[in-house]
Scaffold this motif. Structure first.
Motif, PDB file in Angstrom:
ATOM      1  N   GLN A  38       0.841  -1.189   0.000  1.00  6.35           N
ATOM      2  CA  GLN A  38       0.000   0.000   0.000  1.00  6.35           C
ATOM      3  C   GLN A  38       0.875   1.238   0.000  1.00  6.35           C
ATOM      4  OE1 GLN A  38      -2.738   0.518   3.340  1.00  6.35           O
ATOM      5  NE2 GLN A  38      -4.107   1.754   2.083  1.00  6.35           N
ATOM      6  N   TYR A  39       0.844   1.963  -1.107  1.00  8.67           N
ATOM      7  CA  TYR A  39       1.526   3.248  -1.168  1.00  8.67           C
ATOM      8  C   TYR A  39       0.693   4.273  -0.414  1.00  8.67           C
ATOM      9  CZ  TYR A  39       4.541   1.320  -4.840  1.00  8.67           C
ATOM     10  OH  TYR A  39       5.446   0.560  -5.550  1.00  8.67           O
ATOM     11  N   SER A  40       1.355   5.306   0.073  1.00  9.97           N
ATOM     12  CA  SER A  40       0.684   6.334   0.856  1.00  9.97           C
ATOM     13  C   SER A  40      -0.467   6.964   0.067  1.00  9.97           C
ATOM     14  CB  SER A  40       1.687   7.414   1.253  1.00  9.97           C
ATOM     15  OG  SER A  40       1.068   8.405   2.036  1.00  9.97           O
ATOM     16  N   GLY A  41      -1.636   6.949   0.639  1.00  9.07           N
ATOM     17  CA  GLY A  41      -2.801   7.550  -0.003  1.00  9.07           C
ATOM     18  C   GLY A  41      -3.450   6.690  -1.071  1.00  9.07           C
ATOM     19  N   LYS A  42      -2.973   5.471  -1.216  1.00  8.86           N
ATOM     20  CA  LYS A  42      -3.517   4.575  -2.245  1.00  8.86           C
ATOM     21  C   LYS A  42      -4.153   3.347  -1.600  1.00  8.86           C
ATOM     22  CE  LYS A  42      -1.888   7.046  -5.656  1.00  8.86           C
ATOM     23  NZ  LYS A  42      -2.826   7.794  -6.539  1.00  8.86           N
ATOM     24  N   SER A  43      -4.723   2.491  -2.442  1.00  6.32           N
ATOM     25  CA  SER A  43      -5.371   1.282  -1.929  1.00  6.32           C
ATOM     26  C   SER A  43      -4.387   0.116  -1.913  1.00  6.32           C
ATOM     27  CB  SER A  43      -6.589   0.946  -2.777  1.00  6.32           C
ATOM     28  OG  SER A  43      -6.220   0.786  -4.130  1.00  6.32           O
ATOM     29  N   PRO A  44      -4.650  -0.893  -1.093  1.00 10.25           N
ATOM     30  CA  PRO A  44      -3.784  -2.074  -1.071  1.00 10.25           C
ATOM     31  C   PRO A  44      -3.830  -2.819  -2.405  1.00 10.25           C
ATOM     32  CG  PRO A  44      -5.208  -2.001   0.869  1.00 10.25           C
ATOM     33  CD  PRO A  44      -5.723  -0.983  -0.098  1.00 10.25           C
ATOM     34  N   GLU A  45      -2.669  -3.334  -2.835  1.00  4.75           N
ATOM     35  CA  GLU A  45      -2.624  -4.162  -4.044  1.00  4.75           C
ATOM     36  C   GLU A  45      -1.852  -5.432  -3.724  1.00  4.75           C
ATOM     37  OE1 GLU A  45      -0.167  -2.706  -7.271  1.00  4.75           O
ATOM     38  OE2 GLU A  45       0.912  -1.357  -5.928  1.00  4.75           O
ATOM     39  N   LEU A  46      -2.350  -6.547  -4.223  1.00  2.69           N
ATOM     40  CA  LEU A  46      -1.739  -7.843  -3.938  1.00  2.69           C
ATOM     41  C   LEU A  46      -0.413  -7.976  -4.677  1.00  2.69           C
ATOM     42  CD1 LEU A  46      -2.194 -10.664  -2.605  1.00  2.69           C
ATOM     43  CD2 LEU A  46      -2.965 -11.405  -4.868  1.00  2.69           C
ATOM     44  N   ILE A  47       0.614  -8.410  -3.951  1.00  2.00           N
ATOM     45  CA  ILE A  47       1.887  -8.684  -4.615  1.00  2.00           C
ATOM     46  C   ILE A  47       2.277 -10.157  -4.537  1.00  2.00           C
ATOM     47  CG2 ILE A  47       2.879  -6.376  -4.556  1.00  2.00           C
ATOM     48  CD1 ILE A  47       4.374  -7.153  -2.037  1.00  2.00           C
ATOM     49  N   MET A  48       1.864 -10.857  -3.481  1.00  2.00           N
ATOM     50  CA  MET A  48       2.214 -12.281  -3.372  1.00  2.00           C
ATOM     51  C   MET A  48       1.138 -13.012  -2.589  1.00  2.00           C
ATOM     52  SD  MET A  48       5.197 -13.217  -4.695  1.00  2.00           S
ATOM     53  CE  MET A  48       5.792 -14.637  -3.779  1.00  2.00           C
ATOM     54  N   SER A  49       0.936 -14.279  -2.945  1.00  2.00           N
ATOM     55  CA  SER A  49       0.092 -15.155  -2.146  1.00  2.00           C
ATOM     56  C   SER A  49       0.829 -16.481  -1.982  1.00  2.00           C
ATOM     57  CB  SER A  49      -1.258 -15.383  -2.825  1.00  2.00           C
ATOM     58  OG  SER A  49      -1.069 -15.924  -4.126  1.00  2.00           O
ATOM     59  N   ILE A  50       0.604 -17.156  -0.874  1.00  2.00           N
ATOM     60  CA  ILE A  50       1.255 -18.436  -0.629  1.00  2.00           C
ATOM     61  C   ILE A  50       0.328 -19.310   0.180  1.00  2.00           C
ATOM     62  CG2 ILE A  50       2.496 -17.553   1.410  1.00  2.00           C
ATOM     63  CD1 ILE A  50       4.873 -19.385   0.499  1.00  2.00           C
ATOM     64  N   TYR A  51       0.277 -20.614  -0.157  1.00  2.00           N
ATOM     65  CA  TYR A  51      -0.698 -21.495   0.462  1.00  2.00           C
ATOM     66  C   TYR A  51      -0.068 -22.705   1.136  1.00  2.00           C
ATOM     67  CZ  TYR A  51      -3.178 -18.827  -3.070  1.00  2.00           C
ATOM     68  OH  TYR A  51      -3.644 -17.810  -3.864  1.00  2.00           O
ATOM     69  N   SER A  52       1.164 -23.067   0.746  1.00  2.00           N
ATOM     70  CA  SER A  52       1.787 -24.252   1.332  1.00  2.00           C
ATOM     71  C   SER A  52       3.168 -23.902   1.859  1.00  2.00           C
ATOM     72  CB  SER A  52       1.860 -25.370   0.299  1.00  2.00           C
ATOM     73  OG  SER A  52       2.464 -24.921  -0.883  1.00  2.00           O
ATOM     74  N   ASN A  53       3.650 -24.729   2.756  1.00  2.00           N
ATOM     75  CA  ASN A  53       4.948 -24.490   3.376  1.00  2.00           C
ATOM     76  C   ASN A  53       6.055 -24.391   2.338  1.00  2.00           C
ATOM     77  OD1 ASN A  53       4.306 -24.367   6.129  1.00  2.00           O
ATOM     78  ND2 ASN A  53       4.222 -26.603   6.277  1.00  2.00           N
ATOM     79  N   GLY A  54       7.025 -23.520   2.625  1.00  2.00           N
ATOM     80  CA  GLY A  54       8.159 -23.389   1.732  1.00  2.00           C
ATOM     81  C   GLY A  54       8.256 -21.988   1.164  1.00  2.00           C
ATOM     82  N   ASP A  55       8.954 -21.894   0.062  1.00  2.00           N
ATOM     83  CA  ASP A  55       9.192 -20.611  -0.590  1.00  2.00           C
ATOM     84  C   ASP A  55       8.427 -20.513  -1.890  1.00  2.00           C
ATOM     85  OD1 ASP A  55      12.771 -20.229   0.199  1.00  2.00           O
ATOM     86  OD2 ASP A  55      10.985 -20.443   1.456  1.00  2.00           O
ATOM     87  N   LYS A  56       8.034 -19.286  -2.211  1.00  2.00           N
ATOM     88  CA  LYS A  56       7.417 -19.008  -3.505  1.00  2.00           C
ATOM     89  C   LYS A  56       8.034 -17.727  -4.039  1.00  2.00           C
ATOM     90  CE  LYS A  56       2.995 -17.963  -5.741  1.00  2.00           C
ATOM     91  NZ  LYS A  56       1.569 -17.697  -5.516  1.00  2.00           N
TER      92      LYS A  56
END
Lengths: 111, 115
Positions: A38-56
């Motif tokens: 979330q940049y100042s004065g802006k709305s949240p935007e998705l950058i990453m999602s993760i569902y299982s253990n480990g790295d993505k």
């Protein structure tokens, strides 16, 4: 009370460094985990999602999940001044269809 | 071709007034949400509708009443505004509500200031 905890920062890193953002959550039944920027004065935007253990990995971003420790992190490699923003960790609780947000970590990347 | 839009963008009003915020999404999503973000940037869910049906109703004062005339619209009406209602209100939408992989897309926010 299900909680998502983040260090509020500010976290300050030099340009080109690795920024490491951390998040812990209380509900062991949580199913999926998201990082929003979330940049100042802006709305949240998705950058990453993760569902299982480990790295993505996605470009300069890597999300890491450890369900046993109830811990999720976001690494930003080769940090740029344009990465300066508040990063919100969000956890999806399937039992009540709710996305619970942490209070966010303010990241500043210094040129 | 904004995906999630909100009106108005800014709202300045006096205590005790009644106001509405409108939200529309053109993504064809089934689920819409209202969030409140306070001055400390804490983003908290208020309501969620799935196909015009209320599915999340957090502990908010009953002065706040959501209304979904169709699945593309979710409005928020606030009665008897109080100083503590000052915040940024975000609308969001997702394809479904119960799937763990669902991404929520946020509108630009409505900045409400109660004087």
């Amino acid at each position: 009370q299900k909680e998502v905890e983040q260090n509020s920062g500010p976290l300050s890193v030099p340009e080109g460094a690795i920024a490491s953002l951390n998040c812990t959550y209380s509900d062991r039944g949580s199913q999926s985990f998201f990082w929003y920027r979330q940049y100042s004065g802006k709305s949240p935007e998705l950058i990453m999602s993760i569902y299982s253990n480990g790295d993505k990995e996605d470009g300069r971003f890597t999300a890491q999940l450890n369900k046993a420790s109830q811990y999720v992190s976001l690494l930003i490699r080769d940090s740029q001044p344009s990465d300066s923003a508040t990063y919100l960790c969000a956890v999806f609780e399937g039992s009540n269809y709710k996305l619970t947000f942490g209070k966010g970590t303010l990241l500043t990347v210094n040129p | 071709d904004t995906a999630v839009s909100q009106t108005p963008k800014y709202l300045v009003t006096q205590m005790g007034n009644d106001k509405s915020i409108k939200c529309e999404q053109n993504l064809g999503h089934d689920t819409m949400y209202w969030y409140k973000q306070d001055s400390k940037k804490f983003l908290k869910i208020m309501f969620s509708y799935n196909n015009k049906e209320l599915i999340i109703n957090e502990t908010v004062p009953n002065r706040f009443s959501p209304k979904s005339p169709d699945k593309a619209h979710l409005n928020l009406h606030i009665n008897s505004l109080e100083l503590g209602d000052s915040a940024v209100y975000f609308c969001a939408s997702s394809q479904d509500s119960g799937l763990a992989e669902e991404t929520q897309y946020f509108g630009p926010g409505t900045r409400l200031l109660v004087l």
